[in-house]
Structures are given as structure tokens and as C-alpha cells.
Write a protein that holds these residues in place. Structure first.
Motif, PDB file in Angstrom:
ATOM      1  N   GLY A 206     153.520  65.691  24.251  1.00 43.83           N
ATOM      2  CA  GLY A 206     154.518  65.220  23.293  1.00 43.83           C
ATOM      3  C   GLY A 206     153.870  64.719  22.024  1.00 43.83           C
ATOM      4  N   GLY A 207     154.442  63.674  21.476  1.00 43.39           N
ATOM      5  CA  GLY A 207     153.947  63.154  20.209  1.00 43.39           C
ATOM      6  C   GLY A 207     154.462  63.971  19.045  1.00 43.39           C
ATOM      7  N   PHE A 208     154.094  63.584  17.865  1.00 43.71           N
ATOM      8  CA  PHE A 208     154.565  64.231  16.643  1.00 43.71           C
ATOM      9  C   PHE A 208     154.190  65.708  16.615  1.00 43.71           C
ATOM     10  CE2 PHE A 208     153.884  65.406  12.163  1.00 43.71           C
ATOM     11  CZ  PHE A 208     155.185  65.252  11.713  1.00 43.71           C
ATOM     12  N   ALA A 209     152.961  66.039  17.053  1.00 45.27           N
ATOM     13  CA  ALA A 209     152.501  67.423  16.992  1.00 45.27           C
ATOM     14  C   ALA A 209     152.836  68.214  18.254  1.00 45.27           C
ATOM     15  CB  ALA A 209     150.995  67.462  16.765  1.00 45.27           C
ATOM     16  N   GLY A 210     153.295  67.541  19.293  1.00 44.11           N
ATOM     17  CA  GLY A 210     153.661  68.224  20.526  1.00 44.11           C
ATOM     18  C   GLY A 210     152.477  68.765  21.310  1.00 44.11           C
TER      19      GLY A 210
ATOM     20  N   PRO B 191     161.974  60.605  20.753  1.00 39.69           N
ATOM     21  CA  PRO B 191     161.406  61.585  19.825  1.00 39.69           C
ATOM     22  C   PRO B 191     160.021  61.159  19.348  1.00 39.69           C
ATOM     23  CG  PRO B 191     163.681  61.147  19.272  1.00 39.69           C
ATOM     24  CD  PRO B 191     163.291  60.161  20.340  1.00 39.69           C
ATOM     25  N   ASP B 192     159.087  62.090  19.380  1.00 39.82           N
ATOM     26  CA  ASP B 192     157.701  61.895  18.948  1.00 39.82           C
ATOM     27  C   ASP B 192     156.919  60.925  19.827  1.00 39.82           C
ATOM     28  OD1 ASP B 192     158.122  63.695  16.899  1.00 39.82           O
ATOM     29  OD2 ASP B 192     158.655  62.130  15.465  1.00 39.82           O
TER      30      ASP B 192
ATOM     31  N   TYR C  10     155.043  59.897  23.572  1.00 40.50           N
ATOM     32  CA  TYR C  10     154.243  60.601  24.569  1.00 40.50           C
ATOM     33  C   TYR C  10     154.836  60.459  25.960  1.00 40.50           C
ATOM     34  CZ  TYR C  10     150.402  61.068  21.219  1.00 40.50           C
ATOM     35  OH  TYR C  10     149.628  61.395  20.141  1.00 40.50           O
TER      36      TYR C  10
END
Length: 87
Positions: free
Chosen positions: A9-13, A50-51, A53
Motif C-alpha cells: 500500500g502507501g502512496f506509491a502502492g 487511503p495511502d 500501509y
């Protein structure tokens, strides 16, 4: 004991995976205690935000899935130890 952590996950996925073998470590007892505590469910089971982990922690005794904002102190410390960075 082998301890594995997968963070996704995270912003960059992106997904990151690391494993730690405690066999020859001087802190093995502490890591075993953290692993035992980390596998105990926190009880809230929040959905990932959203964004944020998501984590999967696996040891020889089980697996648990957890998310940012719902990590116990033991999970946070164990994740940081295995991934080599803050959780």
C-alpha cells in the motif's frame, strides 16, 4: 524462529517483504516475545485507509494482518525490526 513481514500500500502502492531469522541473534528472546504479542489481535480490525500501509506478519506459530492506525506497540516494534525502518 523465522519472522516475515510484508508491507503493501502507501502512496506509491509498493510492496516490501523482509524476513528475519532469530537463531543466532542476541536479542532473540525479545524478538520472540514481540512476535507472540504481535500475533494477538488488537481487536479493532480497521480497514486500511487511503495511502496507508497494510502489513502481514508471519511466524512459525501463525499469521496476522494489520493496518496503519491499528498497530499495537509490539506490532510496530516488530515491523521496524524486521523491515529495518520505522513502521
Amino acid at each position: 524462529m523465522r519472522i516475515e513481514v510484508t508491507r503493501s500500500g502507501g502512496f506509491a502502492g509498493l510492496t516490501r517483504h523482509a524476513a528475519l531469522d532469530t537463531a543466532d541473534r542476541p536479542d532473540a528472546g525479545h524478538l520472540h516475545a514481540l512476535a507472540e504479542a504481535a500475533l494477538s489481535p488488537s481487536g479493532t480490525n480497521r480497514a486500511p485507509y487511503p495511502d496507508g500501509y497494510s502489513y502481514t506478519i508471519t511466524t512459525g506459530t501463525g499469521t496476522i494482518h494489520c493496518v496503519d492506525g491499528d498497530l499495537t506497540p509490539a506490532q510496530r516494534e516488530l515491523i521496524a525490526a524486521v523491515l529495518g525502518e520505522g513502521a
